[in-house]
Design a protein around this motif. Structure first.
Motif, mmCIF file in Angstrom:
data_model
loop_
_atom_site.group_PDB
_atom_site.id
_atom_site.type_symbol
_atom_site.label_atom_id
_atom_site.label_comp_id
_atom_site.label_asym_id
_atom_site.label_seq_id
_atom_site.Cartn_x
_atom_site.Cartn_y
_atom_site.Cartn_z
ATOM 1 N N PHE A 275 44.202 40.204 33.868
ATOM 2 C CA PHE A 275 44.006 39.737 35.242
ATOM 3 C C PHE A 275 43.703 38.250 35.318
ATOM 4 O O PHE A 275 43.323 37.740 36.371
ATOM 5 C CB PHE A 275 42.868 40.550 35.887
ATOM 6 C CG PHE A 275 43.121 42.030 35.834
ATOM 7 C CD1 PHE A 275 43.974 42.635 36.735
ATOM 8 C CD2 PHE A 275 42.537 42.805 34.834
ATOM 9 C CE1 PHE A 275 44.234 44.003 36.663
ATOM 10 C CE2 PHE A 275 42.788 44.166 34.760
ATOM 11 C CZ PHE A 275 43.642 44.766 35.669
ATOM 12 N N ASP A 277 44.252 34.076 35.340
ATOM 13 C CA ASP A 277 45.118 33.260 36.203
ATOM 14 C C ASP A 277 45.732 32.069 35.472
ATOM 15 O O ASP A 277 46.225 31.133 36.096
ATOM 16 C CB ASP A 277 44.343 32.769 37.427
ATOM 17 C CG ASP A 277 43.096 31.969 37.056
ATOM 18 O OD1 ASP A 277 42.882 31.706 35.848
ATOM 19 O OD2 ASP A 277 42.328 31.615 37.968
ATOM 20 N N ARG A 302 47.905 42.253 36.364
ATOM 21 C CA ARG A 302 48.265 41.197 37.312
ATOM 22 C C ARG A 302 49.781 41.071 37.409
ATOM 23 O O ARG A 302 50.511 41.341 36.455
ATOM 24 C CB ARG A 302 47.651 39.863 36.910
ATOM 25 C CG ARG A 302 48.135 39.299 35.589
ATOM 26 C CD ARG A 302 48.131 37.780 35.612
ATOM 27 N NE ARG A 302 49.113 37.272 36.568
ATOM 28 C CZ ARG A 302 49.170 36.008 36.970
ATOM 29 N NH1 ARG A 302 48.287 35.138 36.539
ATOM 30 N NH2 ARG A 302 50.095 35.613 37.819
ATOM 31 N N ALA A 323 46.653 37.970 40.652
ATOM 32 C CA ALA A 323 45.755 37.527 39.580
ATOM 33 C C ALA A 323 44.357 37.267 40.134
ATOM 34 O O ALA A 323 44.199 36.711 41.232
ATOM 35 C CB ALA A 323 46.295 36.254 38.931
#
Length: 378
Positions: A275, A277, A302, A323
């Motif tokens: 998850f 970014d 994500r 995300a």
């Protein structure tokens, strides 16, 4: 250095086709990535491999000299030299051995230095000398290779833009043989059983998992979250969980041998992917995603363009969220259906395996064509 030069003068041989590759700078011979590649080449094409493991003692120069000497000594009668994942900083050793033996150089660019140390772990500033050196190593490892291996087509396209010399192949992570669909008996009164396993790295975005668990606990959702593994961030994550309202729903387990993961996965309804970014998180398909899908479980991870490669093969098992969006993760978990139908899970397992095999076959065919071409050289 004199020992290296003396060895070069004494042992240079003519090019030849030999179904053996030298794996250079292997950090762990059991690591799924290089194990899968070596096994595929051996089982399908009779290409055996010899590995030089990375020495853990001494500085960069000491390790490099020892690796170069060991690599040269073991490189007689090889058909190719492969720079293993995690160690692109030793690209020049692979290049020297490859040119000396007149064999192709294959770089597994699975893990880059810059994306790991600067973008994910943020160990130093992107403007620092170390960051620039890491980025340079990543670039040179691609530009001075004959073949470059990566794990998703999205990342392969990026690497192709960096080199006009090397052929870039996407070899998916895939799932090991132990990852097969197994039924789970589940009654209506059972809590939703959620599984995370891994090394507690920033790529996994565990703060998102923690926030989603807190949301589920506050809304009264019946669930049990199991966290399996260890790593630098485990203490921090475990302490934060224990201070929150979700503490009674979460249990922490130490790492288990890889073959035991099948049993653990079969006891859960959902496998959590990644998850984070970061740029890398947006372009990879993690081990746990492949394994969870192959085991017939719902996987939440994500969203990314990389997942477009396999989303149509998974019969709804794959759930994608934005995300770092803990609210969306909590909502997705609250809406989870029971474990997918065994027939659908088996069909997904077969399609995923066939997709991985097709990608490996493309690379192996190109490599064999290159090796067989060596026979025609005068």
């Amino acid at each position: 250095m004199r020992a290296i030069l003396n060895y070069l003068r004494a042992s240079r041989t003519s090019p030849n086709l030999h179904r053996r590759v030298l794996y250079l700078a292997v950090h762990d011979i059991t690591y799924p990535r290089n194990r899968r590649i070596r096994s595929y080449l051996s089982e399908n094409y009779g290409i055996d491999s010899e590995s030089t493991e990375l020495e853990q003692h001494g500085g960069y120069l000491r390790r490099s000299v020892r690796m170069l000497i060991a690599g040269l000594r073991r490189s007689n009668n090889i058909g190719a030299v492969v720079l293993a994942e995690f160690n692109v900083q030793y690209w020049w050793i692979g290049y020297i051995i490859g040119r000396f033996r007149r064999v192709p150089v294959i770089t597994d660019r699975f893990v880059g230095l810059y994306e790991t140390n600067v973008e994910d772990w943020q160990r130093f500033s992107s403007r620092s000398i170390k960051a620039r050196a890491h980025g340079l190593f990543d670039t040179l490892a691609v530009r001075f290779a004959d073949y470059v291996l990566i794990d998703t087509e999205v990342r392969a396209m990026e690497l192709r833009s960096q080199t006009s010399r090397a052929r870039v192949f996407s070899l998916p992570v895939g799932a090991p043989d132990w990852a097969v669909p197994r039924p789970r008996a589940r009654s209506a009164s059972d809590p939703l059983k959620i599984l995370y396993y891994g090394n507690y790295i920033p790529l996994h975005g565990l703060s998102t998992v923690m926030a989603a668990a807190e949301t589920l606990a506050r809304t009264g959702k019946t669930f049990a979250l199991t966290m399996v593994g260890d790593g630098e961030l485990r203490g921090e994550i475990e302490s934060a969980f224990r201070r929150g309202t979700a503490s009674e729903h979460v249990s922490f387990l130490d790492p288990v041998p890889e073959h035991q993961l099948s049993e653990i996965i079969s006891e859960h309804d959902v496998v959590l992917g990644i998850f984070g970014d970061s740029r890398k998180a947006a372009s990879v398909i993690a081990n746990k995603v492949w394994q969870g899908l192959a085991c017939g479980r719902t996987v939440i991870t994500r969203n990314s363009h990389a997942l477009g490669e396999i989303a149509s093969l998974t019969e709804g098992q794959l759930v994608q969220i934005e995300a770092s969006n803990s609210d969306e993760l909590a909502s997705a978990l609250a809406m989870i259906e029971p474990v997918p139908d065994d027939g659908e899970a088996s069909a997904s397992h077969i399609r995923l395996r066939e997709y991985v095999d097709s990608r490996y076959a493309m690379f192996a065919a190109a490599l064999m064509q290159r090796l067989e071409g060596a026979l025609d050289e005068p």
